[in-house]
Design a protein around this motif. Sequence first.
Motif, PDB file in Angstrom:
ATOM      1  N   ARG A  71       0.315  12.997 -19.225  1.00 36.39           N
ATOM      2  CA  ARG A  71       0.185  12.190 -18.074  1.00 36.39           C
ATOM      3  C   ARG A  71       1.207  11.902 -17.499  1.00 36.39           C
ATOM      4  NH1 ARG A  71      -2.191   6.100 -18.784  1.00 36.39           N
ATOM      5  NH2 ARG A  71      -0.251   5.609 -19.248  1.00 36.39           N
ATOM      6  N   LYS A 114       1.034  15.063 -12.573  1.00 40.50           N
ATOM      7  CA  LYS A 114       1.188  15.001 -11.274  1.00 40.50           C
ATOM      8  C   LYS A 114       1.990  15.901 -10.994  1.00 40.50           C
ATOM      9  CE  LYS A 114       1.542  10.235 -10.369  1.00 40.50           C
ATOM     10  NZ  LYS A 114       1.533   8.740 -10.090  1.00 40.50           N
ATOM     11  N   GLU A 161      -6.154  13.415 -17.438  1.00 44.84           N
ATOM     12  CA  GLU A 161      -6.880  13.285 -15.234  1.00 44.84           C
ATOM     13  C   GLU A 161      -7.240  12.151 -15.258  1.00 44.84           C
ATOM     14  OE1 GLU A 161     -10.394  17.122 -17.833  1.00 44.84           O
ATOM     15  OE2 GLU A 161     -11.013  15.091 -17.460  1.00 44.84           O
ATOM     16  N   LEU A 162      -6.770  11.436 -15.367  1.00 38.76           N
ATOM     17  CA  LEU A 162      -6.879  10.233 -14.732  1.00 38.76           C
ATOM     18  C   LEU A 162      -5.935   9.498 -13.617  1.00 38.76           C
ATOM     19  CD1 LEU A 162      -8.581   7.076 -14.534  1.00 38.76           C
ATOM     20  CD2 LEU A 162      -6.583   6.310 -16.042  1.00 38.76           C
ATOM     21  N   VAL A 163      -5.550  10.835 -13.918  1.00 38.49           N
ATOM     22  CA  VAL A 163      -3.737  11.176 -12.946  1.00 38.49           C
ATOM     23  C   VAL A 163      -4.132  11.687 -12.031  1.00 38.49           C
ATOM     24  CG1 VAL A 163      -1.129  11.272 -12.759  1.00 38.49           C
ATOM     25  CG2 VAL A 163      -2.080   9.510 -14.577  1.00 38.49           C
ATOM     26  N   MET A 194      -5.264   4.671 -21.568  1.00 40.21           N
ATOM     27  CA  MET A 194      -6.645   3.410 -21.292  1.00 40.21           C
ATOM     28  C   MET A 194      -7.257   4.403 -22.751  1.00 40.21           C
ATOM     29  SD  MET A 194      -6.294   2.482 -18.711  1.00 40.21           S
ATOM     30  CE  MET A 194      -5.270   2.002 -17.874  1.00 40.21           C
ATOM     31  N   PHE A 245       4.837   7.339 -15.001  1.00 34.58           N
ATOM     32  CA  PHE A 245       5.634   6.068 -15.848  1.00 34.58           C
ATOM     33  C   PHE A 245       5.783   6.762 -17.183  1.00 34.58           C
ATOM     34  CE2 PHE A 245       5.420   4.127 -11.752  1.00 34.58           C
ATOM     35  CZ  PHE A 245       6.974   3.044 -11.936  1.00 34.58           C
ATOM     36  N   GLU A 270      -7.190  13.687 -11.112  1.00 36.51           N
ATOM     37  CA  GLU A 270      -7.777  13.061 -10.102  1.00 36.51           C
ATOM     38  C   GLU A 270      -7.122  12.328  -8.975  1.00 36.51           C
ATOM     39  OE1 GLU A 270     -10.972  10.927 -11.652  1.00 36.51           O
ATOM     40  OE2 GLU A 270     -12.027  12.417 -12.054  1.00 36.51           O
ATOM     41  N   ILE A 271      -6.738  11.954  -8.941  1.00 34.51           N
ATOM     42  CA  ILE A 271      -5.965  11.454  -8.183  1.00 34.51           C
ATOM     43  C   ILE A 271      -4.814  11.874  -7.102  1.00 34.51           C
ATOM     44  CG2 ILE A 271      -6.916   8.469  -7.581  1.00 34.51           C
ATOM     45  CD1 ILE A 271      -4.064   8.354  -8.603  1.00 34.51           C
ATOM     46  N   ARG A 293       3.752   5.674  -5.858  1.00 32.04           N
ATOM     47  CA  ARG A 293       4.001   5.724  -7.155  1.00 32.04           C
ATOM     48  C   ARG A 293       3.068   6.874  -7.375  1.00 32.04           C
ATOM     49  NH1 ARG A 293       3.440  -0.116  -7.204  1.00 32.04           N
ATOM     50  NH2 ARG A 293       1.097  -0.072  -7.278  1.00 32.04           N
ATOM     51  N   ARG A 294       2.086   6.685  -6.756  1.00 32.73           N
ATOM     52  CA  ARG A 294       0.389   7.768  -6.565  1.00 32.73           C
ATOM     53  C   ARG A 294       0.986   9.490  -6.648  1.00 32.73           C
ATOM     54  NH1 ARG A 294      -5.762   8.423  -4.218  1.00 32.73           N
ATOM     55  NH2 ARG A 294      -5.397   5.987  -4.909  1.00 32.73           N
ATOM     56  N   GLU A 334      -8.945  12.707 -20.554  1.00 31.58           N
ATOM     57  CA  GLU A 334      -9.179  12.332 -20.066  1.00 31.58           C
ATOM     58  C   GLU A 334      -8.339  11.304 -18.742  1.00 31.58           C
ATOM     59  OE1 GLU A 334     -14.135  12.080 -21.047  1.00 31.58           O
ATOM     60  OE2 GLU A 334     -12.487  10.377 -22.145  1.00 31.58           O
ATOM     61  N   HIS A 365       0.579  -1.150   0.163  1.00 29.42           N
ATOM     62  CA  HIS A 365      -0.130   0.169   0.387  1.00 29.42           C
ATOM     63  C   HIS A 365       0.749   1.292   0.035  1.00 29.42           C
ATOM     64  CE1 HIS A 365      -3.812   2.511   0.359  1.00 29.42           C
ATOM     65  NE2 HIS A 365      -3.248   2.827   1.587  1.00 29.42           N
ATOM     66  N   THR A 423       2.111   1.929  -3.130  1.00 28.39           N
ATOM     67  CA  THR A 423       1.177   2.031  -3.872  1.00 28.39           C
ATOM     68  C   THR A 423       1.011   4.278  -3.995  1.00 28.39           C
ATOM     69  OG1 THR A 423      -0.146   0.315  -3.893  1.00 28.39           O
ATOM     70  CG2 THR A 423      -1.568   2.874  -4.396  1.00 28.39           C
ATOM     71  N   LEU A 463     -10.351   6.495 -23.031  1.00 28.85           N
ATOM     72  CA  LEU A 463     -10.638   7.983 -22.292  1.00 28.85           C
ATOM     73  C   LEU A 463      -9.622   8.763 -23.246  1.00 28.85           C
ATOM     74  CD1 LEU A 463      -9.596   7.361 -18.289  1.00 28.85           C
ATOM     75  CD2 LEU A 463     -11.996   7.396 -19.269  1.00 28.85           C
TER      76      LEU A 463
END
Lengths: 241, 797
Positions: A159, A163, A115-117, A105, A97, A119-120, A91-92, A112, A85, A88, A108
């Motif tokens: 992407r 972040k 945005e996938l990244v 994806m 990468f 968002e978190i 990485r987040r 998007e 965890h 994870t 998407l």
Amino acid sequence: MSASTTKTKNAFTTSGLTKTYGSGETAVHALRGVDLELPAGELVVLLGASGSGKSTLLNILGGLDHASEGSAHFFDEELTSMSDHQLTLYRRHQVGFVFQFYNLMPSLTALENVELVTEISNDPLDPGEALKLVGLEDRANHFPAQLSGGEQQRVAIARAVAKRPTVLFCDEPTGALDSKTGRTVLGVLQDVNINLGTTVLIITHAAATADMADRTIHFSDGGIRKVIINKSKLSAEQIEW
Amino acid sequence: MSGNWETKYSMTPLDRKLVRDLWRMKGQAIAISVVIALGVMLLIMMDGLVNSLEETKQAYYQRYRLADIFAPVKRAPDHLLAEIARIPGVSSVEGRVNGSALINLPEIKTPLRAQTVSQPDIGTPRLNDIYLAAGRRINPNHKNEILLLEGFAKVHGLEPGDKLSATMNGSRRSFQIVGLAQSPEFLFSAPPGEFMPDDARFAVIWMSKSALAATYDMNGAFNEALLSVSRGSKLSEILARVDRILSSSGGIGAYALRDHTSNRFIQEEINGLKLSSRGVPPLFLTVAAFLLNIVVSRMLQSEREQIGLLKAFGYSSFEIGVHYFKFIQTIAIGGALLGCILGILSGRSLLVVYQTYYKFPFLLFQVDSATFLIGIVISVLSASAGGIFVLRQVFALTPATAMRPPAPADYSHSANLNNSLKFLLDQPTRMVIRQLTRQPLRAVGAIVGISAGMALSVGMLSVLSSFDRTLDLNFNIIDRSDLTVSFNNTLSDKILFELKSIDGVIEVEPFRNVAAIMRNGFEVYRGGVNGLVELPRLNRAVDKNLESIRITNGGIILGAGLAKTLNIKTNDILTVDVREGRRPLLHVPVVGVAETLIGSPAYMHLSTLNRSLGEPGRISGAHLRIDSSKSPAIYKTIKNLPSVAGVSVKKQAREAFKKIIDSGAGAIRYIMAAIAGIITFGIVYNSARIAFAERARDLASLRVIGFTKNETAFVLLAELAIITLISLPVGSILGYYLSFAISRGFSTDLYQIPAIFSPQNFGFATIAVLAAAAVSGWLVKRDISTIDLVSSLKTRE
């Protein structure tokens, strides 16, 4: 965890880092006790034949794989003792990468996917800004199927950097691209390194890439053969492909 | 030499690939094979049961010369038999004496009913012979020798050589059991007035005609004529002529074998099985075809490089197509063969259940060899239908395109999410929705499949609860008595005072049954009319709202099933051809339709019925409510009343009914409900597996980017959840209509299967589907947790 990229600090420090697959006679020693220091903010190129251990090192530093022995530190944090965890979250929040086959994806759009990244993430770039960084602001609403290979790889980079990662890992980012497109992609990576101060690690077979790196690490047989520090970096456009 | 042998007999590389592919995908291959196997199993099982029951029934009827026509009569002189034999088309005639008896077993408190049947004094019966299971036949010179129905004897531990005490026509006698017998006319034998067989409470006693005639005052006479007719003769004409000959002797109405109660019960069972064997297996095979379609489609997608390579080596599209076709057929034929074996095994064990209530002396499970062939062929065909469209992809691939990685799946034509919607949905949710809308046919297929599984479950559960409903309606709402007493002949209603004076009897309610033929246009029903008091309390006619119906003076009330059979509604005029007494022909208005699930009753006011017969104050029995603490004494008193032909204890009848539901008839329905659960699991699990395989790389990417295991699982499982949740209402609606179809298919005028919509059924089916989905989801989520991040990203696809 500090995201500062002071040049004096090491982003990664490893000591006796070992990775063994299997056991007994069939054991494969992918890494045989690697000792390494990588200063933050550098663009580093890892060169070596297939099976030399460079991908294994990148996977461990990227939090995708566990070491068998030895230790690896990201600044002051010990990666080798982190739980799944914790990895994870590492990485987040810290790592971006970029892969040879883009790994977007398909369901998407380019925007998007970014945005996938975002968002978190805690303090991301604006997704549109990230796409602008890779020169794809006009293609924001296209699905991967509607983009060329080079465009897809640039979305993947957008992407990855959106972040504001401390470190960007690229495994054969130009492996599936022609030379012209490959140069564009490398240019983007160089921009990210210079403008955002992100530490960038690139695995490649293309030895010429070393000319744009701060540091080149040569791998063979699971260990580091030599490390070359490049005092006169070239820009991506200047590289002889 | 050895080289030749190897090339001739060793597997080709493609076949070796086939074997390894099957091994690699064994989970899914087995899941699909099992769905096919279940379909084939049901086909073999039900077709085999139909075949076995029909063949055995036919053989049994033939070997023991079961009559083609039964003609009950009050009392006819023997010389009329010769007259009947002269009717053109009649090949043989037998006159016999039937009666009823009460058996007294010392350890049983309640009176046990028996039917007595005569055997000719000389030789064996020309018609309706018996199968001697033990002992010997009767010696007509010994008047106290009897044969006893084998089932009854076994339950009570009676054997040849034992004594049996029975009351016949008011006098108690002791008999010598010399043999145990069965007969094709008692294949299905329920106690009179009941609808479920109960070996413990109903017996048949065979004795010599002369002995029985003496008991019932039938010397030189008979009260039932049996006829066999030659092939091709016209039954209706013969029936009419028999009726004419017997009319002056009190003929109740001749009827053909197809109207014989025992025969009808077994025939209805066979018809129900036939219906199921046509309807249910195709559902399984369609589901299997759908699953094969998505599995093979997925397989071709992931093997496009290999296909390109094979083509580059010089394999033809046809050869490669055959390779994948073999893959499909191995699963199909494997499933079909498994289904054949399971079908034989389950058929055999079900046959044992059948034998507990259909008394065949021999019953072998035999499947027509054509059925096996049909099972295998339709499995192969439906699997081919599932696979063949996918195989077109093999032909379309050129080596060059196959060797290049495929472009990302194109989602540009999937859901056009407008901005307001986008505002509401995060990226993972958008992925879920686009995934669903990009392949709407696949989503619809999964929904239809799961819904069909659920509908089957709902339908079968409805049938199960309809039995409980039947039980409740019949034994709690309609019949509120404790005992029903029936008399040998009609008696004056003064007997009611006698019954009421027995200590412990609380309430007595008379009834009269008369045989009658009811006609409405071309619709004819041969049965009886039930004369009741104006407002019965113990055995009622109830309307749809289960309120008592008042039995008015001038009309007739029909059971719902009978009204349907006669195609008649309230206020129409029904013709009632009474077959007893002075045989009046009545035209009475239908004044009501009564809710009933067993039998086909017709109710009239007792005194109206008696008036039309010209026999005022006559009754044929009475319903009693008693103080249960005094029941042993009451049973004893009633057993000794000379005029009592039978006593039916409601509690025992209900228990017999419940036993049959729980063990026999219910068994097959439970199996069906379980199978419906399996089908749901098969679909949900396969969909989840394939969705996982297709998106393993995307899911790994999400993990790499920093999504947690649960966030990643959402992308996959939300799709499964949406499909499952949509299936629930669709399955409920389909199940609702399927219940109607099932209840219509299984209902006869012997019994009606109502379509029951209890919330529990829908709840149970919903839980079954959700449980199947949850287990599938859990199995796949386990895989997400162990997903190899590094290698998934290396796979290009």
